[in-house]
Design a protein around this motif. Structure first.
Motif, mmCIF file in Angstrom:
data_model
loop_
_atom_site.group_PDB
_atom_site.id
_atom_site.type_symbol
_atom_site.label_atom_id
_atom_site.label_comp_id
_atom_site.label_asym_id
_atom_site.label_seq_id
_atom_site.Cartn_x
_atom_site.Cartn_y
_atom_site.Cartn_z
ATOM 1 N N ARG A 1 49.551 39.805 77.926
ATOM 2 C CA ARG A 1 50.033 39.653 79.297
ATOM 3 C C ARG A 1 50.314 38.164 79.538
ATOM 4 O O ARG A 1 49.543 37.302 79.133
ATOM 5 C CB ARG A 1 49.003 40.144 80.302
ATOM 6 C CG ARG A 1 49.523 40.166 81.731
ATOM 7 C CD ARG A 1 48.408 40.467 82.727
ATOM 8 N NE ARG A 1 47.531 39.304 82.901
ATOM 9 C CZ ARG A 1 46.465 39.308 83.699
ATOM 10 N NH1 ARG A 1 46.131 40.417 84.349
ATOM 11 N NH2 ARG A 1 45.716 38.229 83.810
ATOM 12 N N TYR A 2 51.430 37.892 80.228
ATOM 13 C CA TYR A 2 51.817 36.524 80.569
ATOM 14 C C TYR A 2 52.061 36.453 82.075
ATOM 15 O O TYR A 2 52.821 37.263 82.622
ATOM 16 C CB TYR A 2 53.096 36.124 79.820
ATOM 17 C CG TYR A 2 52.982 36.226 78.318
ATOM 18 C CD1 TYR A 2 52.542 35.151 77.562
ATOM 19 C CD2 TYR A 2 53.300 37.417 77.669
ATOM 20 C CE1 TYR A 2 52.434 35.261 76.177
ATOM 21 C CE2 TYR A 2 53.193 37.527 76.295
ATOM 22 C CZ TYR A 2 52.756 36.445 75.553
ATOM 23 O OH TYR A 2 52.639 36.562 74.187
ATOM 24 N N GLY B 1 62.268 18.043 85.071
ATOM 25 C CA GLY B 1 61.504 17.169 84.192
ATOM 26 C C GLY B 1 60.108 17.668 83.883
ATOM 27 O O GLY B 1 59.380 17.017 83.130
ATOM 28 N N HIS B 2 59.715 18.827 84.447
ATOM 29 C CA HIS B 2 58.373 19.363 84.205
ATOM 30 C C HIS B 2 58.482 20.878 84.049
ATOM 31 O O HIS B 2 58.729 21.606 85.011
ATOM 32 C CB HIS B 2 57.432 19.038 85.356
ATOM 33 C CG HIS B 2 56.054 19.614 85.183
ATOM 34 N ND1 HIS B 2 55.124 19.072 84.321
ATOM 35 C CD2 HIS B 2 55.464 20.712 85.734
ATOM 36 C CE1 HIS B 2 54.020 19.788 84.374
ATOM 37 N NE2 HIS B 2 54.195 20.792 85.211
ATOM 38 N N LEU C 1 54.707 36.871 72.293
ATOM 39 C CA LEU C 1 55.980 36.219 72.603
ATOM 40 C C LEU C 1 55.926 34.712 72.422
ATOM 41 O O LEU C 1 56.971 34.053 72.471
ATOM 42 C CB LEU C 1 56.394 36.544 74.049
ATOM 43 C CG LEU C 1 56.609 38.018 74.372
ATOM 44 C CD1 LEU C 1 56.940 38.197 75.842
ATOM 45 C CD2 LEU C 1 57.695 38.607 73.498
ATOM 46 N N HIS C 2 54.729 34.161 72.307
ATOM 47 C CA HIS C 2 54.560 32.715 72.112
ATOM 48 C C HIS C 2 55.250 31.922 73.225
ATOM 49 O O HIS C 2 56.000 30.982 72.950
ATOM 50 C CB HIS C 2 55.112 32.288 70.740
ATOM 51 C CG HIS C 2 54.437 32.967 69.587
ATOM 52 N ND1 HIS C 2 53.167 32.631 69.147
ATOM 53 C CD2 HIS C 2 54.866 34.002 68.793
ATOM 54 C CE1 HIS C 2 52.842 33.401 68.116
ATOM 55 N NE2 HIS C 2 53.852 34.245 67.885
ATOM 56 N N LEU C 3 54.993 32.313 74.448
ATOM 57 C CA LEU C 3 55.545 31.577 75.588
ATOM 58 C C LEU C 3 54.687 30.348 75.816
ATOM 59 O O LEU C 3 53.497 30.448 76.127
ATOM 60 C CB LEU C 3 55.566 32.459 76.838
ATOM 61 C CG LEU C 3 56.356 33.767 76.717
ATOM 62 C CD1 LEU C 3 56.363 34.495 78.051
ATOM 63 C CD2 LEU C 3 57.779 33.507 76.237
ATOM 64 N N SER C 4 55.288 29.183 75.661
ATOM 65 C CA SER C 4 54.546 27.939 75.770
ATOM 66 C C SER C 4 54.691 27.356 77.165
ATOM 67 O O SER C 4 55.587 27.722 77.924
ATOM 68 C CB SER C 4 55.047 26.931 74.732
ATOM 69 O OG SER C 4 56.418 26.645 74.937
ATOM 70 N N GLY C 5 53.797 26.447 77.492
ATOM 71 C CA GLY C 5 53.848 25.781 78.777
ATOM 72 C C GLY C 5 52.475 25.740 79.413
ATOM 73 O O GLY C 5 51.731 26.740 79.363
ATOM 74 N N PRO D 1 58.414 28.757 84.979
ATOM 75 C CA PRO D 1 57.062 28.687 85.535
ATOM 76 C C PRO D 1 57.113 28.473 87.047
ATOM 77 O O PRO D 1 58.028 27.827 87.575
ATOM 78 C CB PRO D 1 56.455 27.481 84.813
ATOM 79 C CG PRO D 1 57.268 27.326 83.567
ATOM 80 C CD PRO D 1 58.648 27.756 83.931
ATOM 81 N N ARG D 2 56.130 29.000 87.748
ATOM 82 C CA ARG D 2 56.130 28.882 89.207
ATOM 83 C C ARG D 2 55.962 27.437 89.660
ATOM 84 O O ARG D 2 56.325 27.088 90.779
ATOM 85 C CB ARG D 2 55.011 29.743 89.802
ATOM 86 C CG ARG D 2 55.311 31.228 89.748
ATOM 87 C CD ARG D 2 54.143 32.048 90.275
ATOM 88 N NE ARG D 2 53.772 31.662 91.627
ATOM 89 C CZ ARG D 2 54.401 32.066 92.742
ATOM 90 N NH1 ARG D 2 55.444 32.870 92.624
ATOM 91 N NH2 ARG D 2 53.980 31.707 93.923
#
Length: 314
Positions: free
Chosen positions: A260-261, A284-285, A235-239, A278-279
């Protein structure tokens, strides 16, 4: 029984302040059904709530394709407080008026009281209208401007009604009745002024509710539930806070989920999309993640309570 002709001739010509109300209300009811108008108002409430809720996380809600049902369901959250306040104010006005002594209810304001009411209503109306051109400390509050406009217009209307009543009482019995066309035009203007500003109030309030709910949810992210995504395809989930774990790098083994992500929290499912963040997200982040419900590969969601240990391996 009607009074004798001589008594009819001695009765001054009078007209009610609500002469044109029924005509205008019937005309509006013929053009727009009450249920249609109510649905439109509720839809508008829900649209503003959804838009500004997701806008807080940097997501344009129009790309999520929400349904009308989802907009209307969001309306319930935005209507609790205004409906309660309207009910309380209505009961206070009605019961308070009935509780007043007859000497106060029938007393007309004097010249100085009328002048004071004109000055106060004018100042309130100008304060509301000024919000269209400039923001000041006394007109930038939540719903202050539209409420000021409605209050100023209604007070001026009440003063005009009292003035007309005094003038009619001084007219001879043969004076012509008030113009019905003028009464209808007056009520059309009142309906427009009050109606437009009610939509302004709806906009301000629903925006405030949407942003407030978004801030409350963002503040609970560290203790909220977490979601783990198992996916057939990359899925190429970035971060920096989103962790990708290869579950089965060899597609020949027959595993349905190869990636798995974790490190994500579920924000909402709306329209045809899942929205996650994201948790450790904060303004801004970090970026919000939008996944289509009908993805090209198989996807499985695993929800865990805060504090549950995520296994290092799939």
């Amino acid at each position: 029984m009607s009074p004798p002709p001589d008594e009819q001739a001695s009765t001054p010509a009078t007209g009610s302040a609500f002469d044109g109300f029924g005509h205008v209300a019937r005309s509006i009811g013929q053009l727009v059904a009450p249920t249609t108008l109510l649905t439109a108002v509720l839809f508008y409430f829900g649209w503003a709530h959804v838009y500004w809720y997701f806008n807080y996380f940097g997501v344009d809600s129009t790309t999520l394709n929400p349904s009308i049902r989802e907009y209307l369901m969001r309306t319930v959250d935005a209507l609790f407080v205004p409906l309660t306040l309207v009910g309380l104010i209505g009961m206070a006005v009605l019961w308070g008026y009935v509780a007043l002594p007859d000497s106060i209810r029938t007393r007309r304001p004097g010249r100085w009281a009328t002048a004071a009411m004109v000055l106060i209503a004018g100042a309130v109306l100008v304060n509301g209208l000024s919000r269209i051109y400039v923001v000041t400390p006394i007109n930038k509050g939540l719903c202050v401007a539209p409420v000021s406009i409605i209050a100023g217009v209604l007070v001026f209307w009440l003063l005009v009604v009292l003035r007309r009543k005094r003038l009619r009482e001084s007219l001879p019995a043969t004076a012509p009745p008030p113009s019905q066309a003028a009464a209808v035009a007056e009520w059309v203007i009142l309906f427009l002024m009050v109606g437009i500003n009610l939509f302004w109030i709806a906009t301000d309030y629903s925006v405030a509710v949407g942003q407030t709910r978004a801030r409350e949810w963002a503040a609970q992210l560290p203790t909220s539930s977490q979601v783990i995504i198992y996916s057939e395809k990359e899925l190429h989930l970035s971060g920096p806070d989103v962790r990708t774990t290869p579950c089965d790098p060899d597609p020949d083994t027959g595993s349905a989920y190869r990636f798995r992500y974790d490190g994500l929290a579920p924000l909402s499912r709306i329209g045809d999309h899942y929205v996650l963040v994201p948790r450790t997200w904060r303004p801004g982040h970090g970026a919000a993640i939008v996944l289509p419900a009908q993805s090209p590969g198989a996807i499985r969601f695993e929800f865990r309570l805060a504090g549950d240990t995520v296994p290092a391996k799939c």
